[in-house]
Scaffold this motif. Structure first.
Motif, PDB file in Angstrom:
ATOM      1  N   ILE A  62     -18.631  20.955 -21.697  1.00  0.00           N
ATOM      2  CA  ILE A  62     -17.877  20.609 -22.900  1.00  0.00           C
ATOM      3  C   ILE A  62     -16.583  21.416 -22.970  1.00  0.00           C
ATOM      4  O   ILE A  62     -15.513  20.870 -23.297  1.00  0.00           O
ATOM      5  CB  ILE A  62     -18.737  20.821 -24.167  1.00  0.00           C
ATOM      6  CG1 ILE A  62     -19.910  19.840 -24.171  1.00  0.00           C
ATOM      7  CG2 ILE A  62     -17.901  20.655 -25.437  1.00  0.00           C
ATOM      8  CD1 ILE A  62     -20.967  20.151 -25.222  1.00  0.00           C
ATOM      9  N   GLU A  63     -16.651  22.696 -22.646  1.00  0.00           N
ATOM     10  CA  GLU A  63     -15.452  23.537 -22.665  1.00  0.00           C
ATOM     11  C   GLU A  63     -14.418  23.078 -21.640  1.00  0.00           C
ATOM     12  O   GLU A  63     -13.217  23.062 -21.929  1.00  0.00           O
ATOM     13  CB  GLU A  63     -15.825  25.004 -22.411  1.00  0.00           C
ATOM     14  CG  GLU A  63     -16.558  25.650 -23.554  1.00  0.00           C
ATOM     15  CD  GLU A  63     -16.998  27.075 -23.258  1.00  0.00           C
ATOM     16  OE1 GLU A  63     -17.269  27.797 -24.229  1.00  0.00           O
ATOM     17  OE2 GLU A  63     -17.069  27.470 -22.077  1.00  0.00           O
ATOM     18  N   ILE A  65     -14.092  20.016 -20.418  1.00  0.00           N
ATOM     19  CA  ILE A  65     -13.542  18.741 -20.898  1.00  0.00           C
ATOM     20  C   ILE A  65     -12.502  18.997 -21.984  1.00  0.00           C
ATOM     21  O   ILE A  65     -11.413  18.408 -21.966  1.00  0.00           O
ATOM     22  CB  ILE A  65     -14.671  17.809 -21.404  1.00  0.00           C
ATOM     23  CG1 ILE A  65     -15.525  17.332 -20.227  1.00  0.00           C
ATOM     24  CG2 ILE A  65     -14.093  16.628 -22.186  1.00  0.00           C
ATOM     25  CD1 ILE A  65     -16.800  16.613 -20.631  1.00  0.00           C
ATOM     26  N   ALA A  66     -12.819  19.886 -22.924  1.00  0.00           N
ATOM     27  CA  ALA A  66     -11.873  20.219 -24.000  1.00  0.00           C
ATOM     28  C   ALA A  66     -10.575  20.771 -23.408  1.00  0.00           C
ATOM     29  O   ALA A  66      -9.476  20.380 -23.830  1.00  0.00           O
ATOM     30  CB  ALA A  66     -12.498  21.227 -24.966  1.00  0.00           C
ATOM     31  N   LEU A  69      -8.546  17.941 -21.654  1.00  0.00           N
ATOM     32  CA  LEU A  69      -7.966  17.043 -22.656  1.00  0.00           C
ATOM     33  C   LEU A  69      -6.787  17.695 -23.378  1.00  0.00           C
ATOM     34  O   LEU A  69      -5.776  17.045 -23.646  1.00  0.00           O
ATOM     35  CB  LEU A  69      -9.027  16.596 -23.660  1.00  0.00           C
ATOM     36  CG  LEU A  69     -10.066  15.602 -23.140  1.00  0.00           C
ATOM     37  CD1 LEU A  69     -11.195  15.442 -24.158  1.00  0.00           C
ATOM     38  CD2 LEU A  69      -9.425  14.261 -22.829  1.00  0.00           C
ATOM     39  N   TRP A  88      -8.279  14.202 -28.996  1.00  0.00           N
ATOM     40  CA  TRP A  88      -9.619  14.249 -28.398  1.00  0.00           C
ATOM     41  C   TRP A  88      -9.945  15.647 -27.875  1.00  0.00           C
ATOM     42  O   TRP A  88     -11.089  16.096 -27.977  1.00  0.00           O
ATOM     43  CB  TRP A  88      -9.771  13.181 -27.315  1.00  0.00           C
ATOM     44  CG  TRP A  88     -10.076  11.850 -27.927  1.00  0.00           C
ATOM     45  CD1 TRP A  88      -9.255  10.766 -28.001  1.00  0.00           C
ATOM     46  CD2 TRP A  88     -11.278  11.493 -28.604  1.00  0.00           C
ATOM     47  NE1 TRP A  88      -9.876   9.758 -28.686  1.00  0.00           N
ATOM     48  CE2 TRP A  88     -11.122  10.170 -29.066  1.00  0.00           C
ATOM     49  CE3 TRP A  88     -12.470  12.155 -28.883  1.00  0.00           C
ATOM     50  CZ2 TRP A  88     -12.119   9.495 -29.778  1.00  0.00           C
ATOM     51  CZ3 TRP A  88     -13.457  11.486 -29.592  1.00  0.00           C
ATOM     52  CH2 TRP A  88     -13.285  10.175 -30.024  1.00  0.00           C
ATOM     53  N   GLY A  89      -8.948  16.336 -27.345  1.00  0.00           N
ATOM     54  CA  GLY A  89      -9.166  17.719 -26.923  1.00  0.00           C
ATOM     55  C   GLY A  89      -9.555  18.604 -28.092  1.00  0.00           C
ATOM     56  O   GLY A  89     -10.476  19.433 -27.997  1.00  0.00           O
ATOM     57  N   VAL A  92     -13.175  17.595 -29.192  1.00  0.00           N
ATOM     58  CA  VAL A  92     -14.190  18.140 -28.269  1.00  0.00           C
ATOM     59  C   VAL A  92     -14.287  19.662 -28.446  1.00  0.00           C
ATOM     60  O   VAL A  92     -15.377  20.230 -28.383  1.00  0.00           O
ATOM     61  CB  VAL A  92     -13.903  17.731 -26.808  1.00  0.00           C
ATOM     62  CG1 VAL A  92     -14.848  18.428 -25.837  1.00  0.00           C
ATOM     63  CG2 VAL A  92     -14.001  16.213 -26.663  1.00  0.00           C
ATOM     64  N   SER A  93     -13.169  20.317 -28.710  1.00  0.00           N
ATOM     65  CA  SER A  93     -13.190  21.755 -29.005  1.00  0.00           C
ATOM     66  C   SER A  93     -14.039  22.034 -30.238  1.00  0.00           C
ATOM     67  O   SER A  93     -14.837  22.982 -30.254  1.00  0.00           O
ATOM     68  CB  SER A  93     -11.770  22.280 -29.235  1.00  0.00           C
ATOM     69  OG  SER A  93     -10.990  22.161 -28.075  1.00  0.00           O
ATOM     70  N   CYS A  94     -13.879  21.216 -31.265  1.00  0.00           N
ATOM     71  CA  CYS A  94     -14.694  21.371 -32.476  1.00  0.00           C
ATOM     72  C   CYS A  94     -16.179  21.198 -32.160  1.00  0.00           C
ATOM     73  O   CYS A  94     -17.022  21.966 -32.660  1.00  0.00           O
ATOM     74  CB  CYS A  94     -14.278  20.366 -33.546  1.00  0.00           C
ATOM     75  SG  CYS A  94     -12.721  20.735 -34.363  1.00  0.00           S
ATOM     76  N   LEU A  95     -16.495  20.219 -31.328  1.00  0.00           N
ATOM     77  CA  LEU A  95     -17.901  19.993 -30.959  1.00  0.00           C
ATOM     78  C   LEU A  95     -18.466  21.185 -30.189  1.00  0.00           C
ATOM     79  O   LEU A  95     -19.612  21.592 -30.410  1.00  0.00           O
ATOM     80  CB  LEU A  95     -18.037  18.708 -30.151  1.00  0.00           C
ATOM     81  CG  LEU A  95     -17.691  17.422 -30.902  1.00  0.00           C
ATOM     82  CD1 LEU A  95     -17.745  16.218 -29.953  1.00  0.00           C
ATOM     83  CD2 LEU A  95     -18.625  17.219 -32.088  1.00  0.00           C
ATOM     84  N   ALA A  96     -17.666  21.741 -29.292  1.00  0.00           N
ATOM     85  CA  ALA A  96     -18.107  22.931 -28.554  1.00  0.00           C
ATOM     86  C   ALA A  96     -18.378  24.080 -29.524  1.00  0.00           C
ATOM     87  O   ALA A  96     -19.389  24.776 -29.413  1.00  0.00           O
ATOM     88  CB  ALA A  96     -17.049  23.341 -27.526  1.00  0.00           C
TER      89      ALA A  96
END
Length: 132
Positions: A62-63, A65-66, A69, A88-89, A92-96
């Motif tokens: 995930i990191e 990918i973030a 992006l 999206w970056g 995805v950072s928020c999700l990480a």
């Protein structure tokens, strides 16, 4: 040049996220055993204790990918003023960060959770600005 100056705040936030997750991902790759060993101790008294290597791998992916992006997002903002990859970056950072926060709360590491909340505010602000 106009795209650079009109997106300065967004680019600075993306650079922050790139540094944060790029370094974190690099550290996990460079010292996999050390990270997994430390985290096994950190989660020893939780239901996550048997899942540490898998969890670290998932967070690493995930990191990375973030990071990718966000890097592509900066180039897209500068070249075409398109915020899609950047947003999206940031998402995805928020999700990480939410995954990391979950782990810190499960481990009852409230100081660590508080630190992650600070990073989360930066990432959410990036999403807010990029969702224009």
């Amino acid at each position: 040049m106009h795209n650079l100056t009109s997106n300065t705040t967004e680019i600075l936030l993306l650079l922050f996220l790139i540094i944060t997750f790029g370094q974190s991902g690099y550290d996990k790759i460079a010292d996999w055993k050390g990270n997994v060993s430390w985290l096994k101790q950190h989660f020893a008294n939780t239901f996550l204790k048997n899942y540490v290597p898998l969890a670290v791998f998932k967070i690493l992916v995930i990191e990375l990918i973030a990071t990718v992006l966000c890097v592509v997002g900066i180039f897209e903002l500068i070249s075409s003023n398109d915020p899609t990859f950047a947003m999206w970056g940031a998402i995805v950072s928020c999700l990480a960060l939410l995954a990391l926060l979950f782990g810190q709360r499960i481990a009852k590491d409230y100081d660590g959770a508080r630190t992650i909340a600070i990073y989360f505010m930066v990432a959410v602000f990036a999403v807010y600005l990029l969702a224009k």
